[in-house]
Design an enzyme around this catalytic site. Structure first.
Site, PDB file in Angstrom:
ATOM      1  N   THR A 136       0.841  -1.367   0.104  1.00  0.00           N
ATOM      2  CA  THR A 136      -0.031   0.065   0.148  1.00  0.00           C
ATOM      3  C   THR A 136       0.866   1.322  -0.046  1.00  0.00           C
ATOM      4  O   THR A 136       1.919   1.384   0.623  1.00  0.00           O
ATOM      5  CB  THR A 136      -0.869   0.071   0.971  1.00  0.00           C
ATOM      6  N   ARG A 174     -15.060  -6.500   0.206  1.00  0.00           N
ATOM      7  CA  ARG A 174     -14.322  -6.044   1.316  1.00  0.00           C
ATOM      8  C   ARG A 174     -13.603  -4.816   1.370  1.00  0.00           C
ATOM      9  O   ARG A 174     -13.052  -4.271   0.274  1.00  0.00           O
ATOM     10  CB  ARG A 174     -13.457  -7.042   1.801  1.00  0.00           C
ATOM     11  N   GLY A 194     -11.013  -1.890   3.133  1.00  0.00           N
ATOM     12  CA  GLY A 194     -10.285  -1.710   4.345  1.00  0.00           C
ATOM     13  C   GLY A 194     -10.169  -0.495   4.739  1.00  0.00           C
ATOM     14  O   GLY A 194     -10.935   0.416   4.739  1.00  0.00           O
TER      15      GLY A 194
HETATM   16  N1  ASP Z   1      -4.379  -1.475   4.922  1.00  0.00           N
HETATM   17  C1  ASP Z   1      -4.604  -1.928   3.592  1.00  0.00           C
HETATM   18  C2  ASP Z   1      -5.863  -2.822   3.745  1.00  0.00           C
HETATM   19  O1  ASP Z   1      -6.520  -3.283   4.838  1.00  0.00           O
HETATM   20  C3  ASP Z   1      -3.301  -2.999   3.170  1.00  0.00           C
HETATM   21  C4  ASP Z   1      -2.188  -2.416   3.339  1.00  0.00           C
HETATM   22  O2  ASP Z   1      -1.790  -1.462   3.805  1.00  0.00           O
HETATM   23  O3  ASP Z   1      -1.167  -3.230   3.062  1.00  0.00           O
HETATM   24  O4  ASP Z   1      -6.641  -2.855   2.723  1.00  0.00           O
END
Ligand code: ASP
Length: 333
Positions: free
Chosen positions: A193, A221, A223
């Site tokens: 990310t 989903r 996040g």
């Molecule tokens: N925080 C992101 C999510 O849960 C994933 C990540 O940061 O790697 O979608």
């Protein structure tokens, strides 16, 4: 008379202070426990440093030319989204159905305006869609096909969804499906990310985050990354923050907002607040991740409880610094 001199002095002081305010940028490219030196050869680590430096250089030149924090966050994140090394834009992790479903958010610490998109599938640079929502929509979050359509109407480039899919991510999703691994487990977490926090010469802070989310996600989903207060937050009077990690925990603990709130209410530094939220709150829940930020005093900070977090920062007039692993492993570069 004396009073007038005092007012004049304060006025000049404020002006010169505003002019003297130096800009700064801090970025991340995801945190993960797979980030250990044994997993990456020299060529791969050089590629990470190169990509982080390219993003910082883009932001640096824009800020030097007078761009404001919000535009710079978007420009820097676009560089990272275009690089398939990261889990955002091209090269994002794929859903269980082997599709890219992208989330992004951006927030202006001066006005507290925010914009986000969740589950977009054709916008080449989801951060531009988030910025359009901030600038042109009365709403904060748009999702799915509606968000794709809105962003296009506002000028974001729409690509064929196959643009986002790179062979390594396709292979991973096929393996996961075949082996029927536990799809909701953190083991499937692939870091990458991206996020950026900027303080411009006016002292305004902005923050943004962009992601493909968690590998093999299902049922639409979403996040923390597009959730204001969870994955992204900015307020000039406290701090700007961008998070990465196991999103469900960042949502439940409202991590980004809590960091800013601690700075505001209990007057911790950004670093103290970040360390508390990551090492006390998240770690006690056996959750993983990290964050970057800039506080109201212009101090840069980051914190993570994984073995590494791709990260870099640059202050006006200083050399850019980029890191991959924890400092104990890496040492200063
Ligand atoms: N925080 C992101 C999510 O849960 C994933 C990540 O940061 O790697 O979608």
């Amino acid at each position: 008379m004396k009073k007038h001199f005092l007012v004049l002095f304060l006025f000049c002081f404020t002006i010169s202070n505003a002019q003297e305010s130096k800009y700064a940028i801090i970025i991340h490219g995801g945190a993960g426990n797979g980030l250990v030196p044994g997993n990456y050869n020299e060529v791969q680590t050089a590629a990470f440093h190169h990509a982080l430096n390219a993003a910082l250089a883009r932001g640096d030149s824009a800020l030097a030319a007078g761009a404001d924090a919000l535009d710079v966050v978007s420009l820097v994140i676009q560089v990272l989204e275009n690089d398939s090394l990261f889990n955002a834009g091209k090269g994002a992790v794929l859903t269980y159905e082997a599709k890219a479903s992208l989330d992004a958010s951006i927030m202006d610490g001066a006005s507290l305006e925010a914009g986000a998109v969740a589950g977009v599938s054709c916008i080449k640079n989801p951060i531009t869609a988030a910025l359009s929502v901030l600038r042109h929509s009365p709403h904060v979050i748009l999702s799915g096909a509606g968000a794709d359509r809105y962003a296009q109407e506002k000028g974001s480039i729409c690509v064929d969804p196959s643009y986002f899919i790179i062979p390594s991510k396709l292979k991973t999703i096929k393996r996961i499906r075949k082996e029927q691994e536990a799809l909701d487990s953190a083991q499937n977490h692939k870091m990458g990310t991206v996020g950026c926090v900027v303080r411009d010469r006016e002292g305004n802070i902005a923050a943004g985050t962009s992601t493909g989310g968690m590998m093999a996600k299902r049922y639409g989903r979403i996040g923390d990354s597009p959730i204001v207060g969870a994955g992204t937050y900015a307020n000039n009077s406290s701090a700007g923050i961008s998070c990465t990690g196991h999103g469900e925990y960042f949502i439940r603990n409202v991590i980004a907002f809590q960091v800013a709130n601690r700075v505001d209410l209990i007057e911790e530094s950004g670093q103290e607040a970040a360390d508390y939220m990551i090492h006390d709150v998240l770690s006690s829940q056996k959750a993983f991740g990290g964050l970057i930020g800039i506080d109201r005093n212009g101090e840069l900070f980051y914190s993570f409880n994984t073995t590494g977090m791709l990260r870099g920062f640059k202050r006006e007039g200083e050399k850019a610094q980029t890191y991959i692993f924890s400092l104990e492993i890496e040492g200063d570069n």
